[in-house]
Design a protein around this motif. Structure first.
Motif, mmCIF file in Angstrom:
data_model
loop_
_atom_site.group_PDB
_atom_site.id
_atom_site.type_symbol
_atom_site.label_atom_id
_atom_site.label_comp_id
_atom_site.label_asym_id
_atom_site.label_seq_id
_atom_site.Cartn_x
_atom_site.Cartn_y
_atom_site.Cartn_z
ATOM 1 N N MET A 1 0.821 -1.191 0.000
ATOM 2 C CA MET A 1 0.000 0.000 0.000
ATOM 3 C C MET A 1 0.864 1.254 0.000
ATOM 4 O O MET A 1 2.020 1.227 0.405
ATOM 5 C CB MET A 1 -0.918 0.024 1.225
ATOM 6 C CG MET A 1 -0.204 0.110 2.566
ATOM 7 S SD MET A 1 -1.337 0.350 3.964
ATOM 8 C CE MET A 1 -1.695 2.093 3.785
ATOM 9 N N ARG A 2 0.318 2.341 -0.450
ATOM 10 C CA ARG A 2 1.026 3.620 -0.432
ATOM 11 C C ARG A 2 0.734 4.353 0.880
ATOM 12 O O ARG A 2 -0.416 4.398 1.320
ATOM 13 C CB ARG A 2 0.582 4.490 -1.607
ATOM 14 C CG ARG A 2 1.023 3.976 -2.982
ATOM 15 C CD ARG A 2 0.493 4.900 -4.067
ATOM 16 N NE ARG A 2 0.861 4.464 -5.409
ATOM 17 C CZ ARG A 2 1.956 4.873 -6.055
ATOM 18 N NH1 ARG A 2 2.789 5.739 -5.461
ATOM 19 N NH2 ARG A 2 2.226 4.442 -7.274
ATOM 20 N N TYR A 3 1.752 4.949 1.459
ATOM 21 C CA TYR A 3 1.596 5.731 2.674
ATOM 22 C C TYR A 3 1.550 7.223 2.346
ATOM 23 O O TYR A 3 2.026 7.663 1.286
ATOM 24 C CB TYR A 3 2.725 5.429 3.646
ATOM 25 C CG TYR A 3 2.637 4.031 4.213
ATOM 26 C CD1 TYR A 3 1.907 3.779 5.363
ATOM 27 C CD2 TYR A 3 3.254 2.954 3.574
ATOM 28 C CE1 TYR A 3 1.804 2.493 5.884
ATOM 29 C CE2 TYR A 3 3.156 1.672 4.081
ATOM 30 C CZ TYR A 3 2.431 1.449 5.237
ATOM 31 O OH TYR A 3 2.315 0.183 5.740
ATOM 32 N N GLN A 4 0.973 7.989 3.277
ATOM 33 C CA GLN A 4 0.725 9.406 3.050
ATOM 34 C C GLN A 4 1.812 10.271 3.696
ATOM 35 O O GLN A 4 2.238 10.028 4.832
ATOM 36 C CB GLN A 4 -0.646 9.788 3.616
ATOM 37 C CG GLN A 4 -1.792 8.914 3.107
ATOM 38 C CD GLN A 4 -1.896 8.929 1.605
ATOM 39 O OE1 GLN A 4 -2.047 9.999 1.008
ATOM 40 N NE2 GLN A 4 -1.797 7.767 0.987
ATOM 41 N N PHE A 5 2.222 11.318 2.952
ATOM 42 C CA PHE A 5 3.245 12.245 3.416
ATOM 43 C C PHE A 5 2.702 13.677 3.316
ATOM 44 O O PHE A 5 1.755 13.958 2.580
ATOM 45 C CB PHE A 5 4.513 12.127 2.564
ATOM 46 C CG PHE A 5 5.219 10.802 2.685
ATOM 47 C CD1 PHE A 5 6.327 10.672 3.515
ATOM 48 C CD2 PHE A 5 4.790 9.691 1.971
ATOM 49 C CE1 PHE A 5 6.986 9.458 3.632
ATOM 50 C CE2 PHE A 5 5.445 8.482 2.075
ATOM 51 C CZ PHE A 5 6.546 8.360 2.909
ATOM 52 N N GLY A 6 3.372 14.594 4.031
ATOM 53 C CA GLY A 6 3.041 16.009 3.942
ATOM 54 C C GLY A 6 1.787 16.372 4.708
ATOM 55 O O GLY A 6 1.174 15.558 5.397
ATOM 56 N N ASP A 11 5.501 20.222 8.110
ATOM 57 C CA ASP A 11 5.874 20.052 6.713
ATOM 58 C C ASP A 11 5.963 21.392 5.972
ATOM 59 O O ASP A 11 5.056 21.776 5.202
ATOM 60 C CB ASP A 11 4.892 19.098 6.023
ATOM 61 C CG ASP A 11 5.033 17.679 6.532
ATOM 62 O OD1 ASP A 11 6.170 17.280 6.825
ATOM 63 O OD2 ASP A 11 4.014 16.978 6.662
ATOM 64 N N TYR A 12 7.057 22.123 6.232
ATOM 65 C CA TYR A 12 7.355 23.378 5.536
ATOM 66 C C TYR A 12 8.786 23.317 5.006
ATOM 67 O O TYR A 12 9.685 22.706 5.613
ATOM 68 C CB TYR A 12 7.221 24.574 6.468
ATOM 69 C CG TYR A 12 5.786 24.959 6.764
ATOM 70 C CD1 TYR A 12 5.156 25.951 6.016
ATOM 71 C CD2 TYR A 12 5.080 24.330 7.779
ATOM 72 C CE1 TYR A 12 3.837 26.308 6.286
ATOM 73 C CE2 TYR A 12 3.770 24.674 8.051
ATOM 74 C CZ TYR A 12 3.153 25.669 7.297
ATOM 75 O OH TYR A 12 1.859 26.015 7.577
ATOM 76 N N VAL A 13 9.023 23.989 3.875
ATOM 77 C CA VAL A 13 10.372 24.169 3.357
ATOM 78 C C VAL A 13 10.875 25.545 3.810
ATOM 79 O O VAL A 13 10.173 26.554 3.630
ATOM 80 C CB VAL A 13 10.404 24.090 1.818
ATOM 81 C CG1 VAL A 13 11.832 24.288 1.299
ATOM 82 C CG2 VAL A 13 9.829 22.766 1.336
ATOM 83 N N GLY A 61 5.332 27.973 1.516
ATOM 84 C CA GLY A 61 6.342 26.955 1.764
ATOM 85 C C GLY A 61 5.788 25.656 2.313
ATOM 86 O O GLY A 61 6.560 24.758 2.699
ATOM 87 N N PHE A 62 4.467 25.535 2.355
ATOM 88 C CA PHE A 62 3.828 24.350 2.938
ATOM 89 C C PHE A 62 3.860 23.197 1.945
ATOM 90 O O PHE A 62 3.545 23.364 0.760
ATOM 91 C CB PHE A 62 2.387 24.681 3.319
ATOM 92 C CG PHE A 62 1.641 23.572 3.977
ATOM 93 C CD1 PHE A 62 2.011 23.102 5.227
ATOM 94 C CD2 PHE A 62 0.543 22.987 3.354
ATOM 95 C CE1 PHE A 62 1.315 22.083 5.848
ATOM 96 C CE2 PHE A 62 -0.165 21.970 3.968
ATOM 97 C CZ PHE A 62 0.229 21.522 5.213
ATOM 98 N N ILE A 63 4.235 22.019 2.413
ATOM 99 C CA ILE A 63 4.283 20.825 1.571
ATOM 100 C C ILE A 63 2.910 20.154 1.591
ATOM 101 O O ILE A 63 2.433 19.725 2.652
ATOM 102 C CB ILE A 63 5.357 19.835 2.066
ATOM 103 C CG1 ILE A 63 6.729 20.509 2.086
ATOM 104 C CG2 ILE A 63 5.382 18.595 1.188
ATOM 105 C CD1 ILE A 63 7.823 19.651 2.695
ATOM 106 N N PRO A 64 2.236 20.044 0.452
ATOM 107 C CA PRO A 64 0.885 19.470 0.432
ATOM 108 C C PRO A 64 0.923 17.954 0.627
ATOM 109 O O PRO A 64 1.978 17.321 0.581
ATOM 110 C CB PRO A 64 0.371 19.824 -0.960
ATOM 111 C CG PRO A 64 1.609 19.859 -1.804
ATOM 112 C CD PRO A 64 2.685 20.430 -0.901
ATOM 113 N N ALA A 77 14.037 14.124 1.969
ATOM 114 C CA ALA A 77 13.533 15.225 1.139
ATOM 115 C C ALA A 77 14.674 16.166 0.765
ATOM 116 O O ALA A 77 15.479 16.566 1.619
ATOM 117 C CB ALA A 77 12.442 15.982 1.879
ATOM 118 N N ASP A 78 14.715 16.550 -0.516
ATOM 119 C CA ASP A 78 15.767 17.425 -1.037
ATOM 120 C C ASP A 78 15.112 18.614 -1.723
ATOM 121 O O ASP A 78 14.402 18.463 -2.721
ATOM 122 C CB ASP A 78 16.634 16.645 -2.026
ATOM 123 C CG ASP A 78 17.897 17.404 -2.430
ATOM 124 O OD1 ASP A 78 17.866 18.654 -2.420
ATOM 125 O OD2 ASP A 78 18.901 16.738 -2.758
ATOM 126 N N ALA A 79 15.338 19.825 -1.169
ATOM 127 C CA ALA A 79 14.790 21.056 -1.754
ATOM 128 C C ALA A 79 15.905 21.906 -2.359
ATOM 129 O O ALA A 79 15.837 23.139 -2.374
ATOM 130 C CB ALA A 79 14.011 21.834 -0.702
#
Length: 592
Positions: A1-6, A11-13, A61-64, A77-79
């Motif tokens: 299954m896929r897991y949820q992120f953000g 969760d901000y850059v 800057g919020f990661i959805p 994570a790489d920004a």
């Protein structure tokens, strides 16, 4: 299954600006398998389930919210900064697994369907893709189980199941785990059971489950909801208990192709069912015992409707599959059923062992070949509103009591409508005729040329009272309120010592061909009144009454019997006293 992120508070850059840290609006983030180097994860899905290889932060800057690759619970994570940051899936339980591996887990877990709105999916703990959706739901159920219980909320939409959902406790009756499974309405949240699976939902290991507001669709031999005990050492032989099921709908294909049960529940205990809607299925609700050391039951059903489509189905079945561990103490209130097929039964009580003390009130049954079929059990009662056998078919039986069945009661029936000849009751009770079955307060309407008959038990002790009727047909089972049907005369076998089974009736007849002894009657009941009709054949005959414990005793008015004249009939009347253990002779009439 896929897991949820953000989409969490963290969760901000951010980026440095004149020596201060600030958000990085519109930053592009890529995801990797290692803090330095490694392999980029490109199999991502955005909140609308569209494939993406990176994620873009919003103006703040919020990661959805987005989904990672299958089975990946954390990524780097790489920004495009100087270093990467670790990001864990928000629904992985915090420990890199399917939930329950050591991290914080919320009490409520939201599982979004693939057809749920985008904003709902973005806020969910688990997001389904419409394929094998049981994987996400099961992960939420397991996480709740492993953390002492909790609530799983299913959003609006459709869930496709390719394997059953298993809702489990600890298999220890003294360790309480409550699992709440809640949808958004029986037509708004739908579980579609795939072809060939055993059931949509399975309950086991002494779980306490609170299920509400969802629908289930089944086909073939698939059941809607099943349960079974493991009979583990600490299970108390229960599958589930102290549970509730409210606003549940189970739908079949409506074409006669379903042969399973909407609910097929083994070892249920102390639970409530309310507002259950079942339609288009082959069979409705079955509850059954599984272990000889445990009597399941203590259940209540309120406002349940079953519509069968297909032949030979059963709307409500309670079954004791073991001789000692038996189903008992089940209450049904305002439960209805209708059949579209041949050979169907409304209510069936059966099994290897008896089904005892079930009570049915406000029941409607229509278009069945058998309305109530009691094959095993005693102490069951039925209060019916409106009942009707299958229209236009003659020779069907409304109420059946089999040979091992006694002390069951049809206490009332507002209307039994018949448009063809039918048997109102067929009582085969030979197990204990002194504790008879009852048919009382029944109103019949015999339409057209319908002829309504009934068959009492062989001893003639079936209680029939308050049976009234009208219509253009004929009704031979009418009984004025307050008057019971007369008992038939039971013929005894002439022998040196004549045997009487007092449970068979209250009037016995014997023809003597020599001098005889009337033996000690068996199976008496305190206060029972019996008449023996004695006929002499081939000469005057003398009948001696057996004395001693259980035998006969004379008083001062009647002190002995005399010979019966050849061809004449004498009558002996006696009342049994349990305290004295004697049949006291109270009447003696000669010469008829």
């Amino acid at each position: 299954m896929r897991y949820q992120f953000g989409a969490t508070l963290a969760d901000y850059v951010v980026q440095p600006n004149d020596g201060l840290w600030g958000v990085a609006p519109g930053a592009t983030i890529t995801f990797w398998s290692d803090a330095d180097g490694g392999t980029q994860y490109t199999d991502l899905l955005d909140a609308s389930s569209n494939p993406v290889t990176s994620v873009t932060a919003d103006d703040n800057g919020f990661i959805p919210s987005f989904s990672g690759p299958d089975a990946v619970t954390g990524m780097w994570a790489d920004a495009s900064g100087t270093s990467r940051a670790w990001m864990a899936a928000r629904n992985s339980g915090g420990g890199g697994g399917d939930g329950g591996s050591g991290g914080y887990t919320s009490v409520q877990r939201i599982v979004a369907s693939a057809t749920a709105p985008a904003d709902v999916r973005a806020a969910a703990t688990y997001v389904c893709d419409g394929i094998a959706d049981q994987e996400e739901i099961q992960a939420a159920l397991n996480d709740a189980r492993d953390h002492g219980g909790g609530e799983i909320v299913l959003t609006v939409g459709d869930y496709n199941l390719t394997a059953p959902l298993s809702i489990e406790g600890t298999d220890d009756v003294d360790v309480e785990i409550g699992i709440i499974l809640r949808g958004q309405g029986a037509r708004a949240t739908m579980l579609y059971a795939g072809a060939g699976i055993t059931s949509a939902i399975h309950l086991t290991k002494v779980v306490r489950v609170y299920m509400s507001d969802l629908g289930i669709t089944v086909d073939g031999a698939t059941h809607g909801i099943t349960s079974a005990t493991t009979s583990g050492a600490s299970s108390g032989h229960r599958s589930f208990w102290n549970s509730s099921f409210r606003n549940i709908q189970v739908s079949g294909p409506w074409d006669g192709g379903h042969t399973g049960w909407a609910m097929n529940l083994g070892s249920p205990f102390r639970s409530v069912f309310e507002n259950v809607e079942i339609g288009g299925v082959g069979n409705g609700v079955r509850m059954y015992s599984e272990n000889s050391a445990f009597n399941p039951g203590d259940l209540t059903f309120e406002r349940c409707f079953v519509e069968l489509v297909g032949d030979n189905g059963v709307a409500y079945k309670i079954e004791s599959t073991t001789a000692d561990g038996v189903m008992n103490q089940c209450e049904f209130e305002m439960c209805e059923a209708i059949a579209d097929g041949t050979g169907c039964t409304g209510i069936e009580l059966s099994g290897v062992g008896p089904v005892n003390y079930t009570h049915w009130r406000g029941i409607n049954l229509e278009q069945f070949d058998k309305l109530i079929d009691v094959q095993r059990g005693n102490g069951n009662t039925f209060r019916l509103n409106y009942v009707q056998l299958r229209a236009g078919v003659a020779g069907l039986t409304a109420f059946t009591f089999a040979a091992p069945v006694y002390n069951n009661s049809i206490l009332s029936c507002g209307l039994f409508y018949a448009d063809a000849s039918a048997v109102l009751y067929a009582d085969g009770n030979t197990a204990l005729p002194s504790q008879p079955n009852r048919i009382e307060d029944v109103r019949i309407y015999a339409d057209g040329a319908a002829a309504i008959t009934g068959t009492a038990n062989p001893a003639g002790t079936t209680i029939r009272r308050g049976i009234v009727g009208s219509g253009t047909g004929t009704i031979s089972v009418l009984h004025t309120p307050g008057i019971t049907a007369p008992s038939q005369v039971i013929t005894l076998t002439d022998a040196a010592t004549i045997a009487t089974d007092a449970s068979r009736g209250s009037h016995f007849k014997v023809t003597l061909t020599a001098n005889r002894t009337l033996g000690i009657p068996t199976n008496p009941v305190d206060g029972q009144r019996v008449v023996w009709e004695v006929v002499a054949s081939g000469g005057a005959r003398t009948l001696t009454l057996a004395t001693g414990a259980g035998g006969f005793a004379f008083g001062t008015d009647i002190t002995a019997l005399s010979a019966t004249t050849s061809g004449a009939t004498d009558y002996i009347g006696a009342i049994y006293s349990a305290a004295a253990q004697r049949w006291r002779v109270v009447a003696y009439a000669k010469g008829y």
